[in-house]
Design a protein around this motif. Sequence first.
Motif, mmCIF file in Angstrom:
data_model
loop_
_atom_site.group_PDB
_atom_site.id
_atom_site.type_symbol
_atom_site.label_atom_id
_atom_site.label_comp_id
_atom_site.label_asym_id
_atom_site.label_seq_id
_atom_site.Cartn_x
_atom_site.Cartn_y
_atom_site.Cartn_z
ATOM 1 N N LEU A 122 39.821 39.671 68.136
ATOM 2 C CA LEU A 122 41.141 40.097 68.641
ATOM 3 C C LEU A 122 41.967 40.717 67.508
ATOM 4 O O LEU A 122 42.560 41.794 67.664
ATOM 5 C CB LEU A 122 41.859 38.864 69.206
ATOM 6 C CG LEU A 122 43.215 39.091 69.856
ATOM 7 C CD1 LEU A 122 43.032 39.486 71.325
ATOM 8 C CD2 LEU A 122 44.077 37.827 69.778
ATOM 9 N N GLU A 123 41.998 40.041 66.362
ATOM 10 C CA GLU A 123 42.789 40.527 65.224
ATOM 11 C C GLU A 123 42.226 41.844 64.694
ATOM 12 O O GLU A 123 42.975 42.729 64.273
ATOM 13 C CB GLU A 123 42.839 39.455 64.120
ATOM 14 C CG GLU A 123 43.633 38.238 64.563
ATOM 15 C CD GLU A 123 43.638 37.084 63.560
ATOM 16 O OE1 GLU A 123 43.245 37.308 62.382
ATOM 17 O OE2 GLU A 123 44.042 35.980 63.947
ATOM 18 N N SER A 124 40.923 41.989 64.732
ATOM 19 C CA SER A 124 40.304 43.233 64.292
ATOM 20 C C SER A 124 40.699 44.397 65.217
ATOM 21 O O SER A 124 40.970 45.508 64.762
ATOM 22 C CB SER A 124 38.787 43.042 64.259
ATOM 23 O OG SER A 124 38.163 44.244 63.903
ATOM 24 N N PHE A 125 40.746 44.128 66.522
ATOM 25 C CA PHE A 125 41.168 45.181 67.473
ATOM 26 C C PHE A 125 42.602 45.644 67.184
ATOM 27 O O PHE A 125 42.918 46.820 67.367
ATOM 28 C CB PHE A 125 41.086 44.680 68.921
ATOM 29 C CG PHE A 125 39.681 44.565 69.464
ATOM 30 C CD1 PHE A 125 38.700 45.486 69.114
ATOM 31 C CD2 PHE A 125 39.348 43.543 70.344
ATOM 32 C CE1 PHE A 125 37.411 45.390 69.626
ATOM 33 C CE2 PHE A 125 38.062 43.442 70.863
ATOM 34 C CZ PHE A 125 37.090 44.365 70.503
ATOM 35 N N ALA A 126 43.463 44.710 66.757
ATOM 36 C CA ALA A 126 44.858 45.099 66.454
ATOM 37 C C ALA A 126 44.870 46.104 65.298
ATOM 38 O O ALA A 126 45.617 47.083 65.321
ATOM 39 C CB ALA A 126 45.694 43.875 66.117
ATOM 40 N N ARG A 127 44.019 45.870 64.287
ATOM 41 C CA ARG A 127 43.964 46.812 63.155
ATOM 42 C C ARG A 127 43.369 48.144 63.595
ATOM 43 O O ARG A 127 43.920 49.213 63.347
ATOM 44 C CB ARG A 127 43.125 46.230 62.011
ATOM 45 C CG ARG A 127 43.826 45.124 61.258
ATOM 46 C CD ARG A 127 42.996 44.687 60.058
ATOM 47 N NE ARG A 127 41.750 44.025 60.446
ATOM 48 C CZ ARG A 127 41.652 42.713 60.703
ATOM 49 N NH1 ARG A 127 42.721 41.945 60.629
ATOM 50 N NH2 ARG A 127 40.498 42.177 61.049
ATOM 51 N N SER A 128 42.208 48.076 64.255
ATOM 52 C CA SER A 128 41.499 49.322 64.580
ATOM 53 C C SER A 128 42.278 50.177 65.573
ATOM 54 O O SER A 128 42.440 51.381 65.378
ATOM 55 C CB SER A 128 40.117 49.005 65.159
ATOM 56 O OG SER A 128 39.390 48.205 64.261
ATOM 57 N N PHE A 129 42.795 49.559 66.644
ATOM 58 C CA PHE A 129 43.536 50.353 67.637
ATOM 59 C C PHE A 129 44.914 50.712 67.098
ATOM 60 O O PHE A 129 45.496 51.744 67.462
ATOM 61 C CB PHE A 129 43.649 49.615 68.982
ATOM 62 C CG PHE A 129 43.328 50.508 70.155
ATOM 63 C CD1 PHE A 129 44.039 51.688 70.344
ATOM 64 C CD2 PHE A 129 42.328 50.184 71.056
ATOM 65 C CE1 PHE A 129 43.746 52.533 71.404
ATOM 66 C CE2 PHE A 129 42.019 51.025 72.119
ATOM 67 C CZ PHE A 129 42.737 52.200 72.292
ATOM 68 N N GLY A 130 45.439 49.859 66.204
ATOM 69 C CA GLY A 130 46.743 50.144 65.598
ATOM 70 C C GLY A 130 46.738 51.490 64.884
ATOM 71 O O GLY A 130 47.725 52.225 64.910
#
Length: 269
Positions: free
Chosen positions: A171-179
Motif C-alpha cells: 500500500l505504501e509503495s503504491f502511494a509513492r509510485s502513483f504519487g
Amino acid sequence: MLQHKLLEGKRGIIFGALDESSIATHIARQCVAEGARITLTNAPVAMRFGSIQKLGEELNAEVIGADATVEEDLKNLIEKSLAALGGPFDFVLHSIGMSLNMRKAKTYTDLNHEWMHKTLDISSMSFHRMMQVLYNMDAMAEGGSILALSYIAAQRVFPDYSEMADAKALLESFARSFGYHFGVKKKVRVNTISQSPTVTTAGSGVKGFHDFFSYAQTMSPLGNASAEDCAKYCVTLFSDYTKMVTMQNLYHDGGFSSMGVNPAIMTKE
Ligand code: NAI
C-alpha cells in the motif's frame, strides 16, 4: 468538535466507514464539520450490516456501494459521486483492510495463498485500482489530496499482524509510485498515514490486539493516537496547508515509531 472550515467548498469521497468505531466514520464527520461535501462508499455486503446509511443521513452524504476489488464498481462510484458533488474531487480517503488468513486464524508460516491473494487485492491493490480509475477518468481536481491508512508493521516486525504487514508495505509503495504520476499530471498529493492501534472492527480482529494496544499506549510518549485525532490529521492533509507533501508515509502514532526503550515498560510488573 473542532471546526476551522479548512475544507470549505471542497468535495471528497470517503471509503471504509462501516460502523461507529471505523476510523473512516470519524474522518467523514470531521471533513463535513470542516465544510466539505462528501459521498460515502463501502462494499455492498458491508452496507447491509453496518451503519453507513445512518451516517449518510447525518452528514447529508449520498451512500454509493462499491466493492473496491471491482473496477466497474469504482467507475460507477466515481460517475455518481461526480454527479452528486457537481465536480472533481479535492480529496479521497482509502480506509480499507481485511485479511482472510487472520480471520480464519492461519499463522504466517502456514498461510493459505489463495486467501492471501484476496487480502492483497482488498487491502492494497484496491488502492492502485481506485487511483487508476480516478486518473483515467480525470476525476481529481488540480492540487487534490489522496490518503490511505497504514500501519507500522510495514516497516517493523509485528508477528501477529501476519500477512497484513506485507499488504501495508505494498500500500505504501503504491502511494509513492502513483504519487509521482498524479503529481506530474495534476499536482495531486498521495500519502499514507501510519496510525496507532485503534479499537475498531478490523483492528480488534488482530490476534492479541488488546495487549498490543496497551503496550503501544505505554511505549508512546503521547499515548496512542485516537480515531478522532487521526480525523483531524487527515483534514490538514486534505487542506490547502499541505500542498507540497506527497509520496510520504506519515506516522500518526504519539511517537511510537521513534521509540527504542521506554522505562515505563521495563519497570512494568
Ligand atoms: P473497519 O473494519 O471499520 O474498516 C475496514 C473497512 O474496509 C470496512 O468498512 C470494510 O467494509 C471495508 N472493506 C473490506 N472489504 C472491502 C471491499 N472489498 N471493498 C470496499 N471496502 C471494503 O476498521 P478500521 O480499523 O477503521 O480500518 C480502516 C483502515 O485503517 C484499514 O486500512 C486498516 O488497516 C487501517 N488501520 C487500522 C488500525 C487499527 O488498529 N484499527 C491501525 C492502523 C491502520
